[in-house]
Write a protein that holds these residues in place. Structure first.
Motif, short mmCIF file in Angstrom:
data_model
loop_
_atom_site.label_atom_id
_atom_site.label_comp_id
_atom_site.label_asym_id
_atom_site.label_seq_id
_atom_site.Cartn_x
_atom_site.Cartn_y
_atom_site.Cartn_z
N ASP A 31 0.81 -1.22 0.00
CA ASP A 31 0.00 0.00 0.00
C ASP A 31 0.85 1.27 0.00
N ASP A 32 2.18 1.11 0.00
CA ASP A 32 3.10 2.26 -0.06
C ASP A 32 2.77 3.30 1.00
N LYS A 33 2.55 2.85 2.21
CA LYS A 33 2.23 3.74 3.30
C LYS A 33 2.98 3.35 4.57
N LEU A 34 3.12 4.36 5.44
CA LEU A 34 3.63 4.17 6.79
C LEU A 34 2.43 4.30 7.73
N ALA A 35 2.04 3.20 8.36
CA ALA A 35 0.94 3.24 9.31
C ALA A 35 1.48 3.56 10.69
N VAL A 36 0.81 4.46 11.40
CA VAL A 36 1.26 4.90 12.72
C VAL A 36 0.26 4.39 13.76
N ILE A 37 0.74 3.55 14.67
CA ILE A 37 -0.10 2.96 15.71
C ILE A 37 0.10 3.70 17.01
N ASP A 38 -0.99 4.11 17.64
CA ASP A 38 -0.96 4.64 19.00
C ASP A 38 -0.97 3.45 19.95
N THR A 39 0.09 3.27 20.73
CA THR A 39 0.19 2.07 21.56
C THR A 39 -0.73 2.09 22.77
N ALA A 40 -1.21 3.27 23.17
CA ALA A 40 -2.14 3.34 24.29
C ALA A 40 -3.51 2.80 23.92
N SER A 41 -3.94 3.05 22.68
CA SER A 41 -5.26 2.62 22.23
C SER A 41 -5.23 1.45 21.25
N ASN A 42 -4.02 1.09 20.78
CA ASN A 42 -3.88 0.02 19.78
C ASN A 42 -4.71 0.31 18.53
N THR A 43 -4.64 1.54 18.07
CA THR A 43 -5.33 1.93 16.85
C THR A 43 -4.38 2.67 15.93
N VAL A 44 -4.68 2.61 14.63
CA VAL A 44 -3.91 3.37 13.64
C VAL A 44 -4.40 4.81 13.66
N VAL A 45 -3.51 5.75 13.92
CA VAL A 45 -3.89 7.15 14.04
C VAL A 45 -3.44 7.99 12.85
N ALA A 46 -2.63 7.41 11.96
CA ALA A 46 -2.19 8.16 10.78
C ALA A 46 -1.65 7.19 9.75
N ASN A 47 -1.74 7.60 8.49
CA ASN A 47 -1.11 6.90 7.38
C ASN A 47 -0.35 7.91 6.56
N VAL A 48 0.92 7.62 6.27
CA VAL A 48 1.79 8.53 5.53
C VAL A 48 2.16 7.87 4.21
N ALA A 49 1.89 8.53 3.09
CA ALA A 49 2.28 8.00 1.79
C ALA A 49 3.80 8.06 1.65
N ILE A 50 4.42 6.90 1.35
CA ILE A 50 5.88 6.83 1.20
C ILE A 50 6.21 6.11 -0.11
N GLY A 51 7.44 5.62 -0.26
CA GLY A 51 7.87 4.98 -1.50
C GLY A 51 7.29 3.61 -1.71
#
Length: 476
Positions: free
Chosen positions: A317-337
């Motif tokens: 998916d060419d993305k960087l998924a960012v997980i918040d470890t306190a809630s165990n949820t994805v809080v952001a997706n960053v388009a990368i290579g």
């Protein structure tokens, strides 16, 4: 998440504070808050880039180009890197070691300038490179051969070789720098080497041959490795006699594992590509405490310096998924290579504003096209087409097939069959999964409805060496 902030009775709890490490060993250090001086790097194998992300804003700053896409990198005089894949960094955060599998190159990048300061070439198909905890050497697993190349961290020259079983997959070190743990991608054994003498002092049996990734718990007591072919995760004691502690089933295409300390607990984060999830396990009892949907084909995984975030590269998916470890949820997706592999969060690695402005932009590497193949029981395979300009690279994360049998991915006249044109032949692994790659002018056939004949990507069985019955077809 900062351990020093959370502890009220400093004197009574000092021992806990110095062991509340977020970062993967051997860089275990006390927690420090995320800042604009930090960077998240990803090695991307189809665009041959290293993406650079600010973790505060979750913003892609740009990419460091190490090579060209296909077919330009096929030229006989081509000098760039091919299949940028592995990633390590020095203890002081000033140098990245980036491994390109196809060109056998280790690119040393100065994080202050975002430029390559040296390239060392080693043996066939290196996979990962890690600095020793004292920063004096870089150990490169040469997966296409049977040794680890030891490079001097100042001269970048190869100074020694550590003999291993064929196909060493990755090396990670104990926090004190005494041991190197080297798993194998071709043989069912992980070896333990004394770093000072470079002699083997132990070994651990792998349940299967294909280990792509290995990590040490923040307290340095355990070593965990994944098995991509069987979808398993193994934990063993980091000290002699290196006893296996637990073997766990994760799911098809188990990729990378890493650790963070969250609310006083050591947690493991495991990417499971075939399921599109990150599984979170408690180190103390190996219990699964969360399963986090993240997207298509999670691969590399790395925690922030304070354990508040875990970053995951989505290979399909060419993305960087960012997980918040306190809630165990994805809080952001960053388009990368394209097709991110290994990741690293490096504290205090920020280049100057001028150097950040000099980073390249994604360009066509930001173009991907995805579809899902299904059978009668539902979704099974995720297919992604990565735009290379003149051609597209197709990668399929195949799951749901009978194990250890040959199959084809092919173009068909209809979703159920008809005239079949094979794109790639592959063998399913013991978990009934596979990563399948092909390249060609494919995108125009599936990007959007076209006039005339439409063609479909399908998976078929193998009948006498040619495509047979369609087993999986597009979901729409």
């Amino acid at each position: 998440m900062n351990a020093f902030v959370r502890i009220a009775a400093w004197g009574a709890l000092f021992a806990f504070a110095i062991t509340a490490h977020a970062q993967q060993a051997p860089w275990g250090r006390p927690d420090t808050p995320i800042s604009h001086a930090d960077r998240v790097y990803a090695a991307e194998q189809f665009s041959n880039t290293v993406s650079v992300t600010d973790p505060v804003d979750n913003k892609l700053l740009g990419v460091i180009r190490l090579g060209d896409p296909q077919p330009m990198n096929f030229a006989p005089l081509y000098k760039g890197q091919v299949l940028t894949h592995g990633l390590g960094f020095s203890p002081d955060g000033k140098t990245l070691a980036v491994v390109s599998i196809g060109s056998n190159g280790i690119s040393f990048i100065d994080t202050a300038t975002n430029t390559v300061k040296h390239t060392t070439y080693v043996g066939r198909s290196p996979h990962e490179a890690f600095f020793t905890p004292d920063g004096t050497a870089v150990w490169v697993t040469v997966r296409g051969e049977d040794y680890v190349a030891v490079l001097d961290a100042k001269t970048y020259n190869e100074v020694a070789r550590v003999k291993t079983p064929g196909g060493p997959g990755m090396t990670i070190f104990s926090p004190d720098g005494k041991y190197a743990y080297i798993c194998s991608s071709f043989n069912p054994v992980t070896v333990v080497v004394d770093v000072a003498s470079r002699e083997q002092v132990g070994e651990v049996k792998q349940p299967s041959p294909f280990c792509p990734n290995i990590a040490v718990t923040p307290d340095g007591r355990q070593v965990w490795f994944t098995l991509k072919d069987t979808g398993q995760l193994v934990a063993f004691s980091a000290l002699p006699p290196f006893t296996v502690l637990k073997t766990m089933a994760m799911g098809p295409i188990a990729n990378h594992v890493n650790f963070a300390t969250v609310k006083g607990q050591q947690l493991a984060y495991v990417t499971v590509g075939g399921l599109g999830v990150v599984k979170v396990l408690r180190v103390s009892d190996y219990a699964t405490v969360a399963t986090i949907p993240v997207g298509a084909m999670p691969h590399g995984v790395w925690p922030s310096s304070d354990g508040s975030r875990v970053y995951v590269g989505l290979e399909n998916d060419d993305k960087l998924a960012v997980i918040d470890t306190a809630s165990n949820t994805v809080v952001a997706n960053v388009a990368i290579g394209q097709a991110p592999q290994a990741l690293a969060f490096v504290s205090g690695a920020a280049a100057s504003a001028a150097a950040d402005k000099g980073l390249a932009q994604l360009g066509i590497a930001g173009n991907t096209y995805a579809l899902t193949l299904v059978d009668g029981s539902g979704e099974r395979t995720h297919v992604t087409l990565f735009d290379q300009g003149l051609v597209q690279v197709l990668q399929a994360a195949v799951t749901g097939l009978p194990p250890k049998k040959p199959y084809f991915i092919a173009l068909a006249d209809s979703a159920t069959g008809g005239n079949l044109q094979p794109l790639a032949k592959f063998m399913s692994n013991p978990a009934g999964a596979a990563i399948v790659n092909a390249a060609g002018p494919i995108r125009q056939l599936v990007d959007k409805p076209v006039t005339g004949t439409r063609r479909y990507i399908v998976i078929t069985d193998d009948v006498g060496g040619v495509p047979g019955q369609v087993l999986q077809h597009p979901s729409s």
